[in-house]
Motif scaffolding. Structure first.
Motif, short mmCIF file in Angstrom:
data_model
loop_
_atom_site.label_atom_id
_atom_site.label_comp_id
_atom_site.label_asym_id
_atom_site.label_seq_id
_atom_site.Cartn_x
_atom_site.Cartn_y
_atom_site.Cartn_z
N ILE A 30 15.35 0.22 -2.83
CA ILE A 30 14.41 1.02 -2.10
C ILE A 30 13.99 2.14 -3.37
N ALA A 31 12.67 1.85 -3.86
CA ALA A 31 12.29 2.56 -5.13
C ALA A 31 11.79 3.99 -4.73
N VAL A 32 11.05 3.95 -3.70
CA VAL A 32 10.22 5.11 -2.97
C VAL A 32 10.34 5.21 -1.39
N MET A 33 10.48 6.12 -0.82
CA MET A 33 10.44 6.24 0.64
C MET A 33 10.28 7.77 0.91
N ASN A 34 8.77 8.06 1.08
CA ASN A 34 8.28 9.51 1.12
C ASN A 34 7.84 9.34 2.95
N ALA A 51 0.13 12.01 11.07
CA ALA A 51 1.04 11.53 12.07
C ALA A 51 2.41 12.25 11.99
N ALA A 52 3.27 11.65 12.94
CA ALA A 52 4.76 12.38 12.81
C ALA A 52 5.18 12.62 11.55
N PRO A 53 5.95 13.68 11.46
CA PRO A 53 6.47 14.11 10.08
C PRO A 53 7.59 13.02 9.44
N GLU A 54 8.14 12.26 10.75
CA GLU A 54 9.01 11.37 10.28
C GLU A 54 8.61 9.83 9.82
N TYR A 55 7.30 9.87 10.05
CA TYR A 55 6.48 8.50 9.72
C TYR A 55 6.45 8.51 8.10
N ILE A 56 6.48 7.07 7.58
CA ILE A 56 6.50 7.16 6.28
C ILE A 56 5.13 6.88 5.50
N ARG A 57 4.76 7.87 4.70
CA ARG A 57 3.77 8.04 3.80
C ARG A 57 3.40 6.90 2.90
N TYR A 58 4.75 6.76 2.18
CA TYR A 58 4.64 5.33 1.27
C TYR A 58 5.91 4.81 1.11
N ALA A 59 6.23 3.69 1.26
CA ALA A 59 7.53 3.03 0.70
C ALA A 59 7.26 1.85 -0.30
N GLU A 60 8.24 1.80 -1.09
CA GLU A 60 8.33 0.61 -2.04
C GLU A 60 9.56 -0.04 -2.06
N VAL A 61 9.99 -1.23 -2.15
CA VAL A 61 11.02 -1.84 -2.37
C VAL A 61 11.01 -2.84 -3.09
N ARG A 62 11.85 -2.93 -4.32
CA ARG A 62 11.90 -3.89 -5.15
C ARG A 62 12.60 -5.00 -5.06
N LEU A 63 11.90 -6.29 -5.17
CA LEU A 63 12.80 -7.45 -4.83
C LEU A 63 12.79 -8.21 -6.23
N GLY A 64 13.78 -8.13 -7.01
CA GLY A 64 13.35 -8.62 -8.46
C GLY A 64 12.36 -8.13 -9.05
N ASP A 65 11.35 -9.27 -9.45
CA ASP A 65 10.17 -9.01 -10.25
C ASP A 65 9.17 -8.65 -9.43
N SER A 66 9.28 -8.71 -7.86
CA SER A 66 8.08 -8.27 -6.84
C SER A 66 8.49 -6.99 -6.31
N VAL A 67 7.47 -6.63 -5.74
CA VAL A 67 7.36 -5.32 -5.26
C VAL A 67 6.74 -5.56 -3.53
N LEU A 68 7.31 -4.73 -2.79
CA LEU A 68 6.62 -4.84 -1.29
C LEU A 68 6.29 -3.44 -0.87
N LEU A 69 5.34 -3.15 -0.74
CA LEU A 69 4.99 -1.65 -0.17
C LEU A 69 4.58 -1.61 1.21
N GLY A 70 4.79 -0.60 1.72
CA GLY A 70 4.54 -0.03 3.32
C GLY A 70 4.28 1.24 3.56
N ASN A 71 3.84 1.45 4.94
CA ASN A 71 3.61 2.77 5.51
C ASN A 71 3.43 2.70 6.84
N ASP A 72 3.49 3.84 7.66
CA ASP A 72 3.38 3.93 8.91
C ASP A 72 2.10 4.42 9.17
N VAL A 73 1.49 3.87 10.24
CA VAL A 73 0.01 4.47 10.54
C VAL A 73 0.22 5.22 11.99
N PRO A 74 -0.60 6.12 12.50
CA PRO A 74 -0.58 6.89 13.80
C PRO A 74 -0.86 5.62 14.79
#
Length: 140
Positions: A30-34, A51-74
């Motif tokens: 996990i490179a970023v988890m805001n 949205a709720a303060p515990e919701y994730i604004r931006y997440a980034e996980v590095r998987l070798g040469d690849s990156v997967l991004l994510g976030n929570d939405v209301p």
């Protein structure tokens, strides 16, 4: 810098759990988890709403040469993921099988991991967090 294409997945409050699990399944980092509450003073992107303060604004996980991004939405904006798959091209049948079995746990298998004319193994599933995966082994 060459163009990079990355999937950004939307979750309904469980982005943190999903990304911690993805990091474990893929042996990634996990490179970023805001969280929304953890980044005060940083404005939301245009068109976004709080949205709720515990919701994730931006997440980034590095998987070798690849990156997967994510976030929570209301909750009132969340729509289950559909119309795409995140494709995984594993180096071997052993790796494809391990990934398929891990991602299928608590999820829904759509096509079992099977030998196909174009690949030593191919399968599709939706994991416990609603992410659709297409898994293909490149080699025996």
């Amino acid at each position: 810098m060459p163009l990079k294409v990355m999937a950004q997945l939307a979750f309904d409050g469980d982005c943190r759990q999903a990304f911690e699990w993805y990091a474990e399944v893929f042996d990634g980092e996990i490179a970023v988890m805001n969280s929304l509450g953890g980044t005060p003073g940083v404005p939301l992107p245009p068109g976004s709403k709080s949205a709720a303060p515990e919701y994730i604004r931006y997440a980034e996980v590095r998987l070798g040469d690849s990156v997967l991004l994510g976030n929570d939405v209301p909750a009132d904006e969340f729509r289950p993921m559909q119309g795409f798959n995140v494709a995984l091209h594993a180096r071997s049948v052993t790796e494809a099988t391990r990934l398929f079995e891990a991602l299928a746990e608590g999820g829904r298998v759509q096509a079992p991991l099977t030998r196909m004319p174009w690949a030593p193994r191919f399968g599709q599933l939706v994991d416990r967090y609603g992410t659709p995966w297409l898994i293909l082994a490149l080699d025996e």
